[in-house]
Design an enzyme around this catalytic site. Structure first.
Site, PDB file in Angstrom:
ATOM      1  N   TYR A 112      15.148  26.671  16.970  1.00  0.00           N
ATOM      2  CA  TYR A 112      13.895  27.306  17.369  1.00  0.00           C
ATOM      3  C   TYR A 112      13.602  27.013  18.836  1.00  0.00           C
ATOM      4  CZ  TYR A 112      12.802  28.135  12.435  1.00  0.00           C
ATOM      5  OH  TYR A 112      12.830  28.560  11.135  1.00  0.00           O
ATOM      6  N   MET A 167      12.746  22.415   9.543  1.00  0.00           N
ATOM      7  CA  MET A 167      12.164  21.756   8.379  1.00  0.00           C
ATOM      8  C   MET A 167      13.239  21.132   7.492  1.00  0.00           C
ATOM      9  SD  MET A 167       9.718  23.335   5.384  1.00  0.00           S
ATOM     10  CE  MET A 167       8.342  23.646   6.505  1.00  0.00           C
ATOM     11  N   LYS A 196       0.828  -1.201   0.000  1.00  0.00           N
ATOM     12  CA  LYS A 196       0.000   0.000   0.000  1.00  0.00           C
ATOM     13  C   LYS A 196       0.867   1.258   0.000  1.00  0.00           C
ATOM     14  CE  LYS A 196      -1.892  -1.249   3.881  1.00  0.00           C
ATOM     15  NZ  LYS A 196      -2.776  -1.226   5.082  1.00  0.00           N
ATOM     16  N   ARG A 244     -13.768  -1.531  11.301  1.00  0.00           N
ATOM     17  CA  ARG A 244     -13.417  -0.520  10.295  1.00  0.00           C
ATOM     18  C   ARG A 244     -14.198  -0.704   9.004  1.00  0.00           C
ATOM     19  NH1 ARG A 244      -7.181  -0.252   8.826  1.00  0.00           N
ATOM     20  NH2 ARG A 244      -7.694  -2.247   7.843  1.00  0.00           N
TER      21      ARG A 244
END
Length: 369
Positions: free
Chosen positions: A262, A310, A35, A131
């Protein structure tokens, strides 16, 4: 010029893992589940390598995944649901479909008759996943009705386990009981299935009763990549197939007390030599590696300092005095005697290996060897 971040997939090891799964699951056949573009690794080369290793069929989640593999020479089957507008194109390409309701059976039957073909379907039971599929209590009646429809071959019967990583799970045993009751009812009605399957990667390792008669097929996904759910045990001898590398972009000497990244979540405690590495969360590195993870450089584990960005991360280089700009940095995989497996990232993130592999960024170059 080369890509900054490269994910290398070892197809030879992939095939070895497949054969290892086959050895443990025998006498059941093993269907690879590929998948989401083989969990982001690149489905074409991976599928071809597995078919060459003996895979008799391939499982996918949705129609476009099936179309990409339609010329592979083995049956391709969708394991999830099927939408009405998808039925026609899938039957035209010979894709095996899941049968998740009597309504779906009627739609598939009508389209198969229109095309003048026989559609192969696998009846999907909901024995406790909650599901998708036919509720197991209602399944005998639905199967009887579907078996009377024209243009349908009920080729398979299957279910899925939500807790198979729990060795000896009472709920998994109850699912097996429910499944067998449906199978027995179908057999009493003279309905027989070519393929009977329930075991996923977790069950192959932790529920061996799903790998013996009446079952004759198992489904393997994450195990093929040399990873497994750490919540369970491991029966299959596996080896990692992934290596993820990047490069060292800059080296600096920083004074004590210098904040990094950060949020200033790290400050140098002493004068330190640090490096900037060309990889960040856009490439699939979990933010949970911030101030906790390591990367490998010259065979040495160097700590990640501060919060990942990032596109970059910062590492301490005090233990690698010979580091140079442009050096290869190993993010996942082996460098010398040390190795960072996918599961290490999963543990830090509090998730599982599927999440890590599927999250590797689109700009990361995939290379098969």
């Amino acid at each position: 010029m080369q890509h900054r971040v490269v994910l290398t997939i070892d197809l030879k090891t992939l095939a070895e893992n497949y054969r290892a799964v086959c050895g443990v699951a025998a006498p059941c056949a093993v269907m690879p589940v590929l998948k989401a573009n083989a969990y982001g690794l690149g489905v074409g080369p991976v599928a071809r390598a597995l078919v060459a290793a003996g895979a008799p069929r391939i499982g996918v989640a949705e129609p476009f995944e099936a179309l990409e593999l339609a010329g592979l020479g083995v049956p391709i089957q969708i394991l999830s649901g099927i939408l009405p507008d998808e039925i026609g194109p899938m039957l035209e390409h010979g894709v095996t479909l899941p049968l998740v309701s009597l309504e779906a059976a009627r739609l598939i039957s009508a389209e198969a008759v229109r095309q003048g073909i026989t559609a192969k379907v696998h009846v999907k039971l909901d024995t406790g996943m909650g599901r998708a599929g036919i509720l197991w209590e209602e399944a005998p009646e639905v199967i009887r009705a579907a078996a009377r429809l024209p243009g349908l071959e009920l080729e398979g019967l299957f279910t899925h386990f939500p807790l198979a990583y729990e060795g000896g799970s009472a709920f998994t045993r109850e699912q097996l009981r429910r499944f067998r009751s449906v199978l027995d009812a179908a057999t009493a009605d003279g309905i027989h299935f070519r393929w009977i399957h329930a075991a996923n990667s977790d069950a192959i390792n932790n529920a061996p009763e799903a790998c013996v008669a009446p079952f004759n097929l198992v489904r393997s996904g994450i195990n093929l990549h040399g990873a497994f759910d750490a919540a369970g045990s491991l029966r299959v001898p596996l080896h990692p197939v992934l290596t993820m590398t990047t490069r060292l972009a800059q080296i600096r000497d920083l004074p004590a007390g210098t904040p990094i990244g950060y949020g200033h979540t790290y400050r140098t405690r002493r004068p330190m030599r640090v490096g900037t590495v060309c990889a960040g969360y856009a490439d699939g590195l979990p933010l949970a590696l911030s101030n906790r993870g390591f990367v490998l450089l010259h065979g040495v584990a160097v700590p990640i300092l501060g919060r990942l960005s990032m596109d970059y991360l910062t590492v301490g280089l005090d233990d690698v005095p010979d580091a140079r700009v442009g050096d290869t940095v190993t993010l996942l995989g082996r460098d010398g005697d040390l190795e960072i497996p996918v599961q290490d990232w999963a543990n830090l993130k509090g998730t599982h290996a599927y999440d890590i592999i599927c999250s590797i960024g689109s700009r990361v170059a995939r290379v098969c060897r």
